[in-house]
Scaffold this motif. Structure first.
Motif, mmCIF file in Angstrom:
data_model
loop_
_atom_site.group_PDB
_atom_site.id
_atom_site.type_symbol
_atom_site.label_atom_id
_atom_site.label_comp_id
_atom_site.label_asym_id
_atom_site.label_seq_id
_atom_site.Cartn_x
_atom_site.Cartn_y
_atom_site.Cartn_z
ATOM 1 N N ALA A 1 -7.264 -7.331 -3.181
ATOM 2 C CA ALA A 1 -7.042 -7.183 -4.762
ATOM 3 C C ALA A 1 -6.497 -5.271 -4.953
ATOM 4 C CB ALA A 1 -7.677 -7.537 -5.823
ATOM 5 N N VAL A 2 -5.201 -5.557 -5.121
ATOM 6 C CA VAL A 2 -4.434 -4.600 -5.236
ATOM 7 C C VAL A 2 -3.825 -4.292 -6.873
ATOM 8 C CG1 VAL A 2 -2.619 -2.560 -5.105
ATOM 9 C CG2 VAL A 2 -3.454 -4.071 -3.083
ATOM 10 N N ALA A 3 -4.984 -3.002 -7.238
ATOM 11 C CA ALA A 3 -4.013 -2.497 -9.168
ATOM 12 C C ALA A 3 -2.973 -1.748 -8.925
ATOM 13 C CB ALA A 3 -5.476 -1.825 -9.441
ATOM 14 N N TRP A 4 -2.326 -2.324 -9.912
ATOM 15 C CA TRP A 4 -0.493 -1.318 -9.613
ATOM 16 C C TRP A 4 -0.344 -1.183 -10.957
ATOM 17 C CZ3 TRP A 4 2.438 1.664 -6.064
ATOM 18 C CH2 TRP A 4 2.714 2.327 -6.260
ATOM 19 N N ASN A 5 -0.566 0.481 -11.190
ATOM 20 C CA ASN A 5 0.599 0.916 -11.973
ATOM 21 C C ASN A 5 1.621 1.656 -12.415
ATOM 22 O OD1 ASN A 5 -0.806 3.107 -11.751
ATOM 23 N ND2 ASN A 5 -1.229 3.304 -14.322
ATOM 24 N N GLY A 6 2.141 2.041 -10.705
ATOM 25 C CA GLY A 6 3.048 2.517 -10.424
ATOM 26 C C GLY A 6 3.276 4.378 -10.569
ATOM 27 N N SER A 7 1.625 4.104 -10.478
ATOM 28 C CA SER A 7 1.346 5.523 -10.763
ATOM 29 C C SER A 7 1.452 6.783 -9.083
ATOM 30 C CB SER A 7 -0.008 5.994 -11.561
ATOM 31 O OG SER A 7 -0.719 5.718 -10.640
ATOM 32 N N ARG A 8 0.982 7.880 -9.110
ATOM 33 C CA ARG A 8 1.190 8.300 -7.879
ATOM 34 C C ARG A 8 -0.161 8.270 -7.138
ATOM 35 N NH1 ARG A 8 -2.168 12.324 -6.131
ATOM 36 N NH2 ARG A 8 -2.061 13.741 -4.349
ATOM 37 N N GLU A 9 -1.167 8.390 -7.738
ATOM 38 C CA GLU A 9 -2.653 8.021 -7.855
ATOM 39 C C GLU A 9 -2.602 6.136 -6.682
ATOM 40 O OE1 GLU A 9 -2.763 10.808 -10.324
ATOM 41 O OE2 GLU A 9 -2.208 8.747 -10.480
ATOM 42 N N ALA A 10 -1.977 5.322 -7.615
ATOM 43 C CA ALA A 10 -1.882 3.445 -6.910
ATOM 44 C C ALA A 10 -1.389 3.909 -5.793
ATOM 45 C CB ALA A 10 -1.537 3.468 -8.203
ATOM 46 N N ALA A 11 -0.254 4.348 -5.519
ATOM 47 C CA ALA A 11 0.682 4.665 -4.621
ATOM 48 C C ALA A 11 -0.014 5.674 -3.038
ATOM 49 C CB ALA A 11 2.041 5.279 -4.482
ATOM 50 N N ARG A 12 -0.826 6.020 -3.943
ATOM 51 C CA ARG A 12 -1.962 7.118 -2.195
ATOM 52 C C ARG A 12 -2.795 6.018 -2.282
ATOM 53 N NH1 ARG A 12 -2.638 11.186 0.383
ATOM 54 N NH2 ARG A 12 -5.008 11.661 0.766
ATOM 55 N N ALA A 13 -3.179 5.150 -3.381
ATOM 56 C CA ALA A 13 -4.496 4.676 -2.408
ATOM 57 C C ALA A 13 -3.989 2.711 -2.062
ATOM 58 C CB ALA A 13 -5.266 3.733 -3.736
ATOM 59 N N VAL A 14 -2.391 2.429 -1.950
ATOM 60 C CA VAL A 14 -1.908 1.574 -1.211
ATOM 61 C C VAL A 14 -1.428 2.484 0.066
ATOM 62 C CG1 VAL A 14 0.474 0.138 -0.394
ATOM 63 C CG2 VAL A 14 -0.626 0.175 -2.803
ATOM 64 N N SER A 15 -1.191 3.546 -0.264
ATOM 65 C CA SER A 15 -0.689 4.294 1.229
ATOM 66 C C SER A 15 -2.258 4.288 2.178
ATOM 67 C CB SER A 15 0.412 5.758 0.723
ATOM 68 O OG SER A 15 0.258 6.039 2.106
ATOM 69 N N LEU A 16 -3.255 5.335 2.053
ATOM 70 C CA LEU A 16 -4.910 5.379 2.772
ATOM 71 C C LEU A 16 -4.893 3.594 3.137
ATOM 72 C CD1 LEU A 16 -5.956 8.210 0.600
ATOM 73 C CD2 LEU A 16 -5.244 8.327 2.566
ATOM 74 N N ALA A 17 -5.171 2.629 2.306
ATOM 75 C CA ALA A 17 -5.370 1.490 2.527
ATOM 76 C C ALA A 17 -4.633 1.018 3.392
ATOM 77 C CB ALA A 17 -6.164 0.807 1.324
ATOM 78 N N MET A 18 -3.321 1.501 3.704
ATOM 79 C CA MET A 18 -2.363 0.730 4.672
ATOM 80 C C MET A 18 -3.058 -0.073 5.934
ATOM 81 S SD MET A 18 0.578 -1.077 4.724
ATOM 82 C CE MET A 18 1.027 0.294 3.463
ATOM 83 N N PRO A 19 -3.486 -0.046 6.367
ATOM 84 C CA PRO A 19 -4.522 -0.122 7.846
ATOM 85 C C PRO A 19 -5.147 -1.723 7.145
ATOM 86 C CG PRO A 19 -4.665 2.396 8.246
ATOM 87 C CD PRO A 19 -4.074 1.997 6.350
ATOM 88 N N LEU A 20 -5.967 -1.434 6.439
ATOM 89 C CA LEU A 20 -6.450 -2.430 5.500
ATOM 90 C C LEU A 20 -5.598 -3.875 4.969
ATOM 91 C CD1 LEU A 20 -9.516 -0.821 3.762
ATOM 92 C CD2 LEU A 20 -9.723 -1.867 5.731
ATOM 93 N N LEU A 21 -4.676 -3.375 4.632
ATOM 94 C CA LEU A 21 -3.772 -3.653 3.559
ATOM 95 C C LEU A 21 -3.131 -4.817 5.227
ATOM 96 C CD1 LEU A 21 -2.008 -2.114 1.021
ATOM 97 C CD2 LEU A 21 -4.082 -3.912 0.924
ATOM 98 N N THR A 22 -2.563 -4.187 6.151
ATOM 99 C CA THR A 22 -2.141 -4.799 7.174
ATOM 100 C C THR A 22 -3.446 -6.521 8.191
ATOM 101 O OG1 THR A 22 -0.598 -3.194 7.769
ATOM 102 C CG2 THR A 22 -0.747 -4.040 9.238
ATOM 103 N N ALA A 23 -4.335 -5.455 8.093
ATOM 104 C CA ALA A 23 -5.716 -6.496 9.107
ATOM 105 C C ALA A 23 -5.462 -7.821 7.753
ATOM 106 C CB ALA A 23 -6.573 -5.559 9.552
ATOM 107 N N ALA A 24 -5.040 -7.336 6.490
ATOM 108 C CA ALA A 24 -6.095 -8.409 5.838
ATOM 109 C C ALA A 24 -5.428 -9.964 6.177
ATOM 110 C CB ALA A 24 -5.801 -8.387 4.048
ATOM 111 N N SER A 25 -6.196 -11.503 5.668
ATOM 112 C CA SER A 25 -5.905 -12.544 5.565
ATOM 113 C C SER A 25 -4.805 -12.667 3.972
ATOM 114 C CB SER A 25 -6.794 -13.167 5.207
ATOM 115 O OG SER A 25 -7.626 -13.416 6.935
ATOM 116 N N THR A 26 -5.076 -11.680 2.870
ATOM 117 C CA THR A 26 -4.628 -12.203 1.522
ATOM 118 C C THR A 26 -4.671 -10.690 1.306
ATOM 119 O OG1 THR A 26 -5.345 -14.150 1.780
ATOM 120 C CG2 THR A 26 -3.759 -13.854 0.141
ATOM 121 N N VAL A 27 -3.099 -10.847 0.605
ATOM 122 C CA VAL A 27 -2.963 -9.060 -0.489
ATOM 123 C C VAL A 27 -2.540 -10.056 -2.049
ATOM 124 C CG1 VAL A 27 -2.261 -6.967 -0.967
ATOM 125 C CG2 VAL A 27 -2.734 -7.974 1.165
ATOM 126 N N SER A 28 -3.077 -9.798 -3.085
ATOM 127 C CA SER A 28 -3.209 -9.727 -4.453
ATOM 128 C C SER A 28 -2.677 -8.646 -4.805
ATOM 129 C CB SER A 28 -3.873 -10.826 -4.719
ATOM 130 O OG SER A 28 -3.969 -11.455 -4.305
#
Length: 286
Positions: free
Chosen positions: A171-198
């Motif tokens: 589950a990705v908590a998104w509010n458009g901030s730099r910090e949220a964007a960085r979290a998505v960027s750093l977690a990209m290997p996990l997001l790519t491997a995930a079965s589901t991303v919400s």
């Protein structure tokens, strides 16, 4: 690209095994756990700003060393037993670790845990730390050091047992901030491997970069995510945790901001509530 190295600081607080369990759940079938025990330096045992006679300083240092030696021996044995039980291949410090199976390194460092994590965490894909214990005032400095000083993704591990595989449904908590964007960027290997991303956004938020923008970005990386809006109510932190639970996610990914004056999430007052009450692993980035 995959998560290869997870730093796990361990001390005699009864939380080490749980954090290791979470690290293994995140690592999957192949990954390396760098476990580090931080024993206090003699000067750390002397009260700050207090003039201590040399003979007393020597006695404090000797007593502290004796306690540290006993603790080090106990925790080392516990880690070795854990590694054997979970069939981890132990690798000597500085040696390459296998890429096709789980492995671990055991390291002893002298100094404050927050300082060691600040340095060692910079060369880790993920820093796994226990959820701070507010009542015992344990763990806050380590979490803050991991968030503010490493530049790495941080996994805060609750006392509850981890799911079989952390990262199957994120589950990705998104509010458009730099910090949220960085979290998505750093977690990209996990997001790519995930079965589901919400991707979760707060209902009523007027975002320049919306949840739909996130879905479009993720689709460029062949990640088929979904978007849901959640009601913030009077407690944004509670809403985030309940939102992640309602979509049946096994972990929450969110941006975080830390400073010397305390912790603040990019969702405002969500900080303390998430840190104090999360019953699922929380992946954070600053």
């Amino acid at each position: 690209m995959a998560i290869r190295r997870i730093l796990v600081p361990i001390r005699n607080d009864g939380k080490g095994e749980s954090v290791l369990d979470h690290a293994l759940s995140l690592a999957g079938k192949a990954g390396h756990i760098e476990a580090v025990h931080c024993r206090p330096a003699p000067d750390d045992l002397i009260p700050f700003g207090v003039s201590v006679p040399a003979i007393l300083r020597e006695q404090i240092s000797k007593s502290g060393d004796d306690l540290a030696n006993a603790e080090e021996a106990q925790i080392t044995k516990q880690f070795e037993d854990y590694a054997a039980t979970h069939k981890l291949t132990l690798v000597d410090i500085g040696k390459p670790h296998p890429k096709n199976k789980l492995s671990a390194t055991w390291r002893i460092e002298r100094g404050k845990q927050a300082n060691i994590v600040s340095a060692r965490g910079r060369l880790a894909d993920v820093v796994a730390v226990a959820r701070p214990d507010r009542d015992r005032a344990v763990g806050r400095n380590t979490l803050e050091a991991a968030l503010v000083n490493t530049g790495s993704l941080v996994m805060m591990c609750p006392p509850q047992s981890p799911p079989k595989k952390i990262g199957s449904h994120i589950a990705v908590a998104w509010n458009g901030s730099r910090e949220a964007a960085r979290a998505v960027s750093l977690a990209m290997p996990l997001l790519t491997a995930a079965s589901t991303v919400s991707v979760m956004t707060m209902a009523g938020d007027n975002l320049e970069l919306t949840g739909e923008h996130v879905l479009n970005f993720l689709s460029d990386h062949d990640i088929n995510a979904n978007h849901t809006e959640i009601e913030s109510g009077s407690n944004a932190g509670h809403a985030l945790l309940e939102g992640a639970k309602s979509v049946d996610a096994d972990c929450l990914l969110m941006g975080a901001y830390g400073s010397s004056r305390g912790r603040e999430m990019v969702f405002g007052g969500a900080t303390q509530y998430v840190v104090d009450h999360a019953a699922m692993p929380v992946l954070m980035a600053h």
